[in-house]
Motif scaffolding. Sequence first.
Motif, mmCIF file in Angstrom:
data_model
loop_
_atom_site.group_PDB
_atom_site.id
_atom_site.type_symbol
_atom_site.label_atom_id
_atom_site.label_comp_id
_atom_site.label_asym_id
_atom_site.label_seq_id
_atom_site.Cartn_x
_atom_site.Cartn_y
_atom_site.Cartn_z
ATOM 1 N N GLY A 57 -21.129 -67.427 -11.313
ATOM 2 C CA GLY A 57 -22.511 -67.328 -10.847
ATOM 3 C C GLY A 57 -22.859 -65.937 -10.361
ATOM 4 O O GLY A 57 -23.887 -65.359 -10.748
ATOM 5 N N ASN A 117 -16.632 -64.923 -9.218
ATOM 6 C CA ASN A 117 -17.034 -66.187 -9.826
ATOM 7 C C ASN A 117 -18.121 -65.968 -10.867
ATOM 8 O O ASN A 117 -18.754 -64.904 -10.922
ATOM 9 N N ASN A 170 -20.079 -75.674 -10.277
ATOM 10 C CA ASN A 170 -19.745 -74.877 -9.082
ATOM 11 C C ASN A 170 -19.609 -73.389 -9.434
ATOM 12 O O ASN A 170 -18.551 -72.782 -9.217
ATOM 13 N N PRO A 171 -20.666 -72.767 -9.996
ATOM 14 C CA PRO A 171 -20.567 -71.376 -10.461
ATOM 15 C C PRO A 171 -20.374 -70.365 -9.343
ATOM 16 O O PRO A 171 -19.842 -69.279 -9.579
ATOM 17 N N PHE A 172 -20.803 -70.712 -8.104
ATOM 18 C CA PHE A 172 -20.660 -69.776 -6.981
ATOM 19 C C PHE A 172 -19.496 -70.192 -6.082
ATOM 20 O O PHE A 172 -19.621 -70.257 -4.866
ATOM 21 N N PHE A 186 -19.869 -74.251 -16.074
ATOM 22 C CA PHE A 186 -20.851 -73.807 -15.080
ATOM 23 C C PHE A 186 -20.892 -74.713 -13.857
ATOM 24 O O PHE A 186 -21.798 -74.608 -13.036
#
Length: 479
Positions: A54, A52, A200-202, A198
């Motif tokens: 993040g 992902n 929900n980056p994780f 960006f």
Amino acid sequence: MAVSRESCSHEGETVYLKRKITLVRAISLTIGTIIGSGIFISPKGVLKNSGNIGLSLVIWLACGVLSMFGALSYADLGTSIKKSGGHYIYLLETLGPLPAFLRLWAEFVMIRPANIDVVSLAFGRYVIEPLFTPCHAPGLAVKLITAMGVSLIIALNCCSVRWAANMQTALAALKLVTITLIIVPGMVTLFSGHTENFQNPFDSSSLALDKLPLAFYSGMFAYGGWFYVNFVTEEIINPERNIPITVIVSLITVTIAYILTNVSYYTILTAEEVLESEAVAMSFADRALQGFSSAIPILVALSCFGALNGGIFASARMLFAASREGQWPQLFSMIHIRRHTPLPALILMMPLIFLMISIGDLYGLLNFYSFSRWLFMGLATLGLVIHRFRHPELPRPFKVPMIIPLVFTVMCLFIVGMSLYADPVNTGIGCAITLSGLPVYYLTIYKPCVPGRCTALFNFLTAKLQVLMEVIPQEIKTY
């Protein structure tokens, strides 16, 4: 036996590698070698193996910090062990001849050819890809352009140290311009409110923890080059001062630039578009710089060209140093009598480089050689810790806290160990090729058992090549 100076029938100034690398040239060598193809091709590898956006940005920052730890440790080594040769010399002086030879063996037969080919293949792709848009360039065409670029750089380095250093300075400045052209439009777009990529980056659904070592390989490849200044210690003016300044300035500059560049990529392109792209910087330029996009491939190609120049310039010095220490054929330690360049070490790298170019799998090559590269860097910084305890009396003009080489060593060995699980085929091949140096070491160095006829033939060929190349051993000690 080497041919004498008189046999070469040349009279003039003393032959040796002179101190021509100023602080500006050292910083240019370091930045210019770090910023090569990595930031333009590695974002795909980091994202693919991290899962992902993040986590990929965290890995880019972590790789910068880890590289700084390694660079500071090498600065400590470089200011106390004042020989050129980088990893090889540090392993030789701290852990002994066998680890040093295995690093040298891996460097010559695998690490250097594969590393040069990863960068040069990116150079070839960025040069020729625009001519075939919207289709992909033929693989053979990319490889031909790549081979021409490598040949040109080796020829330049054979001709003049000053020319190679000056070109490196100019190309380093151009690299920063290229990075700026990517960062500025990305930042403008981000601050204008376009943050949708960006959200929900994780994202845990795409997390790939078992592939994290390969993500670090891709990220650390992009930072690779911080150690090249240690390859040319004997040619740096005032190395006790200039080596530490060089690595600190270079790594801070590059880390900030890399993080901002990746943020710009992800602002303009979605994660899926980054993964689908063969050349991320080109995809970015097509989207963000429509009127100027045609210039980006040229600038990126020149950036790769500068990284190639720096890598070839420095790696020839490792072979030169190893030959001088008696662990490599004597011809590699010779210098051209007029141009004062390590011409044999430069020319004799070419066959394996061209072999790797013919293989051509960019990401396969990256995983293939990274195992040995990071294993021996971890061992070199472990050697620094051991050397500190064994020789507390030695002067150390630049001394880092012990925690820095310890953290770097542990991280390198952890990544190397995990990579055997994540990609056992490529890393296993890399490990096997490294270990293949063991019988070579024991048969040629530890307990030489080469037949007398072979030795005589080898000496005869060395003398003939020496006359042909117009080279002799250096005439004064430079460390």
